[in-house]
Design a protein around this motif. Structure first.
Motif, mmCIF file in Angstrom:
data_model
loop_
_atom_site.group_PDB
_atom_site.id
_atom_site.type_symbol
_atom_site.label_atom_id
_atom_site.label_comp_id
_atom_site.label_asym_id
_atom_site.label_seq_id
_atom_site.Cartn_x
_atom_site.Cartn_y
_atom_site.Cartn_z
ATOM 1 N N PRO A 188 26.270 61.260 47.944
ATOM 2 C CA PRO A 188 24.985 61.685 47.368
ATOM 3 C C PRO A 188 24.558 60.770 46.226
ATOM 4 O O PRO A 188 25.391 60.217 45.515
ATOM 5 N N GLU A 243 19.699 62.910 43.900
ATOM 6 C CA GLU A 243 19.931 64.124 44.682
ATOM 7 C C GLU A 243 20.713 65.156 43.871
ATOM 8 O O GLU A 243 20.412 66.353 43.909
ATOM 9 N N SER A 259 19.209 68.857 42.648
ATOM 10 C CA SER A 259 19.834 70.066 43.184
ATOM 11 C C SER A 259 20.665 70.814 42.147
ATOM 12 O O SER A 259 21.332 71.791 42.475
ATOM 13 N N GLY A 314 18.068 56.826 42.767
ATOM 14 C CA GLY A 314 18.398 56.744 44.183
ATOM 15 C C GLY A 314 19.255 55.543 44.537
ATOM 16 O O GLY A 314 19.733 55.426 45.670
ATOM 17 N N PRO A 353 14.500 62.561 44.941
ATOM 18 C CA PRO A 353 15.921 62.222 45.022
ATOM 19 C C PRO A 353 16.233 61.284 46.158
ATOM 20 O O PRO A 353 17.362 60.838 46.310
ATOM 21 N N GLN A 354 15.249 60.956 46.992
ATOM 22 C CA GLN A 354 15.473 60.067 48.119
ATOM 23 C C GLN A 354 15.940 58.713 47.639
ATOM 24 O O GLN A 354 15.519 58.210 46.612
#
Length: 251
Positions: free
Chosen positions: A120, A124, A128, A159, A247-248
């Motif tokens: 991750p 991300e 989250s 990212g 978050p990509q």
């Protein structure tokens, strides 16, 4: 390993950024292929951009200049160590190039978790609510390694950094954004100048993570992380665009 042209329609797109897309395949669990998006590549491979001056579009390597910088930085780091040194670089290995139906692709190491799943990104984790104080310390450790190894960066984005435990412990690695962008190669030639730039990039990364945490769509996480990043939050009160804080993976 890859002979002929690779049809990326048979691969899974696992990430995308402003200029590049990245693909994975279950038959090749240790590699990824980076390709340029069609809209970022002009006729003859020139760089297509409204913000780039006319003459720069036609410089050598064109739209693939970002590949050239990344490869140069990997070669510079790889030349310093032999297998006997047992030095694990905090950047992915580069295996070569491949011809694809999306144009020339850069074949790179896939950074995974211990279970083999794609690691991750910091973006991300922040979005989250899974970003921890330990991750912030790992960011400091990573930039200290960058200074020690004299790794040059051209871009910083949440990212571009992933958290992996594949070696039995968690660590942050930089999977994109390395390479010398300066025309005079100031940062590749001067360790002092590069260390100063890395300090600014660390602050920029923490600022972007802080802005993610205060976005309405972000999940509330560790309060100690919010407190640690509070000095990096902008005090303008402006609404942060979701696209900018996605978050990509940015490639």
């Amino acid at each position: 390993m890859f002979d002929g042209k690779i049809e990326l329609s048979d691969w899974d797109q696992c990430a995308a950024g402003h200029q590049r897309s990245i693909f994975a395949h279950q038959l090749y669990p240790n590699v990824l292929i980076k390709v340029l998006k069609p809209e970022s590549r002009g006729e003859g491979g020139t760089r297509r951009s409204k913000t780039v001056r006319f003459l720069i579009r036609f410089k050598r390597f064109g739209a693939y200049r970002t590949f050239q910088r990344e490869v140069d930085e990997f070669l510079e780091q790889a030349r310093k160590f032999s297998l006997a040194d047992d030095e694990e670089l905090p950047i992915p290995r580069i295996f070569g190039f491949a011809y694809t139906d999306h144009g020339l692709g850069l074949v790179v190491e896939k950074i995974t978790k211990g279970d083999g799943e794609l690691a991750p990104t910091l973006g991300e984790l922040a979005f989250s609510g899974r970003l921890t104080a330990r991750h912030l310390r790992m960011i400091d450790e990573l930039f200290e390694r960058f200074c020690r190894l004299h790794i040059v960066m051209m871009d910083v984005n949440p990212g571009n950094f992933v958290v992996t435990d594949r070696r039995g412990f968690e660590e942050v690695m930089c999977v994109d954004g390395t390479g010398e962008k300066s025309f005079l190669r100031v940062f590749a030639l001067s360790r002092r100048a590069n260390n100063a730039k890395l300090g600014r990039m660390r602050a920029k990364l923490l600022t972007k993570l802080a802005r993610i945490l205060i976005h309405p769509a972000a999940v509330c996480g560790d309060e100690s992380v919010r407190a640690a990043l509070e000095p990096y939050q902008r005090q303008t009160g402006q609404r942060v665009r979701l696209r900018a804080l996605s978050p990509q993976r940015a490639l």
